[in-house]
Structure formats: C-alpha cells, structure tokens
Design an enzyme around this catalytic site. Sequence first.
Site, PDB file in Angstrom:
ATOM      1  N   GLU A 138       0.830  -1.211   0.000  1.00  0.00           N
ATOM      2  CA  GLU A 138       0.000   0.000   0.000  1.00  0.00           C
ATOM      3  C   GLU A 138       0.866   1.264   0.000  1.00  0.00           C
ATOM      4  O   GLU A 138       1.628   1.489   0.946  1.00  0.00           O
ATOM      5  CB  GLU A 138      -0.896   0.013   1.252  1.00  0.00           C
ATOM      6  CG  GLU A 138      -1.773   1.253   1.342  1.00  0.00           C
ATOM      7  CD  GLU A 138      -2.608   1.283   2.608  1.00  0.00           C
ATOM      8  OE1 GLU A 138      -2.152   0.784   3.645  1.00  0.00           O
ATOM      9  OE2 GLU A 138      -3.721   1.833   2.542  1.00  0.00           O
ATOM     10  N   ASP A 173      -5.896   2.636  -1.545  1.00  0.00           N
ATOM     11  CA  ASP A 173      -6.561   3.441  -0.519  1.00  0.00           C
ATOM     12  C   ASP A 173      -6.817   4.818  -1.128  1.00  0.00           C
ATOM     13  O   ASP A 173      -5.896   5.614  -1.346  1.00  0.00           O
ATOM     14  CB  ASP A 173      -5.649   3.532   0.720  1.00  0.00           C
ATOM     15  CG  ASP A 173      -6.343   4.221   1.890  1.00  0.00           C
ATOM     16  OD1 ASP A 173      -7.213   5.078   1.654  1.00  0.00           O
ATOM     17  OD2 ASP A 173      -5.982   3.907   3.044  1.00  0.00           O
ATOM     18  N   GLN A 199      -9.759   0.906  -0.080  1.00  0.00           N
ATOM     19  CA  GLN A 199     -10.121   1.579   1.168  1.00  0.00           C
ATOM     20  C   GLN A 199     -10.485   3.034   0.870  1.00  0.00           C
ATOM     21  O   GLN A 199     -10.161   3.554  -0.205  1.00  0.00           O
ATOM     22  CB  GLN A 199      -8.947   1.545   2.160  1.00  0.00           C
ATOM     23  CG  GLN A 199      -8.568   0.121   2.586  1.00  0.00           C
ATOM     24  CD  GLN A 199      -7.330   0.091   3.470  1.00  0.00           C
ATOM     25  OE1 GLN A 199      -6.399   0.879   3.279  1.00  0.00           O
ATOM     26  NE2 GLN A 199      -7.299  -0.816   4.430  1.00  0.00           N
ATOM     27  N   GLU A 235     -11.752   3.129   6.254  1.00  0.00           N
ATOM     28  CA  GLU A 235     -10.569   3.321   7.098  1.00  0.00           C
ATOM     29  C   GLU A 235     -10.410   4.807   7.381  1.00  0.00           C
ATOM     30  O   GLU A 235      -9.521   5.471   6.849  1.00  0.00           O
ATOM     31  CB  GLU A 235      -9.318   2.758   6.399  1.00  0.00           C
ATOM     32  CG  GLU A 235      -8.117   2.643   7.322  1.00  0.00           C
ATOM     33  CD  GLU A 235      -6.846   2.173   6.610  1.00  0.00           C
ATOM     34  OE1 GLU A 235      -6.633   2.550   5.445  1.00  0.00           O
ATOM     35  OE2 GLU A 235      -6.074   1.414   7.226  1.00  0.00           O
TER      36      GLU A 235
HETATM   37  O1  LIG Z   1      -2.726   3.772   6.957  1.00  0.00           O
HETATM   38  C1  LIG Z   1      -3.228   3.034   6.115  1.00  0.00           C
HETATM   39  O2  LIG Z   1      -3.846   3.452   5.151  1.00  0.00           O
HETATM   40  C2  LIG Z   1      -3.141   1.572   6.209  1.00  0.00           C
HETATM   41  O3  LIG Z   1      -4.086   0.904   5.426  1.00  0.00           O
HETATM   42  C3  LIG Z   1      -2.453   0.791   7.154  1.00  0.00           C
HETATM   43  O4  LIG Z   1      -2.656  -0.387   7.089  1.00  0.00           O
HETATM   44  C4  LIG Z   1      -1.547   1.293   8.206  1.00  0.00           C
HETATM   45  O5  LIG Z   1      -0.677   2.246   7.791  1.00  0.00           O
HETATM   46 MG   LIG Z   2      -5.094   2.224   4.038  1.00  0.00          MG
END
Ligand SMILES: O=C(O)[C@H](O)C(=O)CO
Ligand SMILES: [Mg+2]
Length: 253
Positions: A138, A173, A199, A235
């Site tokens: 990510e 994300d 996300q 999230e």
């Molecule tokens: O912060 C995020 O977007 C994350 O998905 C994570 O898993 C922790 O940094």
């Molecule tokens: Mg994330």
Amino acid sequence: MKFSANLGFLWTDRPLPDAIRAAKAAGFDAVECHWPYEVPVEAVRAALEETGLPMLGLNTRRGDTDAGENGLAALPGREVDARAAIDEAIAYAAAIGAACVHVMAGFAKGPEADAVFVENLSYACKAAHGHGITVLIEPLNHYDAPGYYLATTSHARAVIEAVGAPNLKLMFDCYHVQLMEGDLTNRLKGLLPIVGHIQFAGVPDRGAPDRGEVNYAHMFKVIDALGWTAPLGAEYKPGGPTEDTLGWFTLTR
Ligand SMILES: O=C(O)[C@H](O)C(=O)CO
Ligand SMILES: [Mg+2]
C-alpha cells in the site's frame, strides 16, 4: 455496495472482539484490522464466527514503533525481523481465515531497499500461497508517512511486476492516492487488474467519507460499475463515537 469496517480506526474504544460485534450491529459486511497481535486468535475467531463477518485483512507488525519504525520489509539489514513479521501475520491470518496480509515496507529508499523489498515480498507470497492468502502493498501519503518507501501507485505497480507473483496485489486506498496522485476514477480503472483491496476516507483530514474533497457518492458508483463486488474498507478516523459518523452509508443510495 458492501463495506468493511477497519477496526484499526473504528470502534477503537473497545477490545477487538467487541469491535467486530459493533461492526456487525452497525450493518457492515466485513471487518479488517491493523495489528491484532495482542489479542488471542481464539477470541477474534469466536467473534467472527458469532457475527458471521469475514476478517478481510491485517498488517505485518511495524517493528520498533518507539523508534518510529513503520514496517520492516524494505529495510536493508532487517530481513530476519521482516520475515518473522511476515510469518507471524500469515499464521494469524490463516488462523482466523483472513484473505489478505498487508506487508508494510517501512522508511527506506535506494537500490538496496528496492532489492530487499522484492525479496521479502517474494518470500511472503510463497508463504501465503499455501493458505490462499493475498499479499498487499500500500502506498502511503507523504504527509502522514514522510519517507515511507512506497508512496505512489506507479511505484507499487513496478514492485508488483518485479516480484511477479499472482498473489501480490495493490491496496488502493483512495485517501492516500488522492493526496499523492489524484485522478481517482481513471487511476482506479487503469490499476484494477492489480488491485486486491480498496479503502476510503475523507480527504484531507481522514475523517468520515461524506466530508472533504472527494465525492464518494461518485466513487462508489464508479467502483460498482467496474464490477467490484468485494467490501470496501472504511478506514477513517471517526473523531468520536463511530456510530455518530455512519451517515455516509446513505451515499450508496
Ligand atoms: O494507513 C493506512 O492506510 C493503512 O491501510 C495501514 O494499514 C496502516 O498504515
Ligand atoms: Mg489504508
């Protein structure tokens, strides 16, 4: 649309098993978490079985958080710790039936870090394969995680191509991607074949998705039209009781 409650941010005022129950009561279809390792596997599994919710994913440990570490997998010289964190995450995920493990890269850069990240991810993908687990990477935005190894989707795509494992995917994300690159609609369409999980959160404050600069009513329609059927990970930081922030569910109507 289906939604997954990210229990790293939602219902953090209670133990993880109770947060799973709260997500069920609020109407979520799935849950996901960050670092569940202090909670016995049996307690998490019992709450998942009781509620019928799947746990979509969890993260590898960040390392020495007092020293500011935020993942180990791209850190030259930390291969032993990184692989121990990968083994631990896969074992925990397998024990609770979680589909994905997010392998956190950490703060690093340069050719050595490139090679170490690819090697550690190859290791993770092989170890995860036997359990049917997908490994995720990510990109994190440079406001929240300055110096994090992975900051853009183009870099993530290059890493995924270099590793060449079918069970390595991108965590898209929308919050981080909007802050770093924008053009969410076209970017998601282009990256769809390598996306393993999506996300979202409000931008720029990471609050509930019905505020801020991203129009999630539009994004949810786009994602739906792309044929994406898996739950989307909520999230965001509720900044108070999570139940008071769930008005965004109406964006899907
Ligand atoms: O912060 C995020 O977007 C994350 O998905 C994570 O898993 C922790 O940094
Ligand atoms: Mg994330």
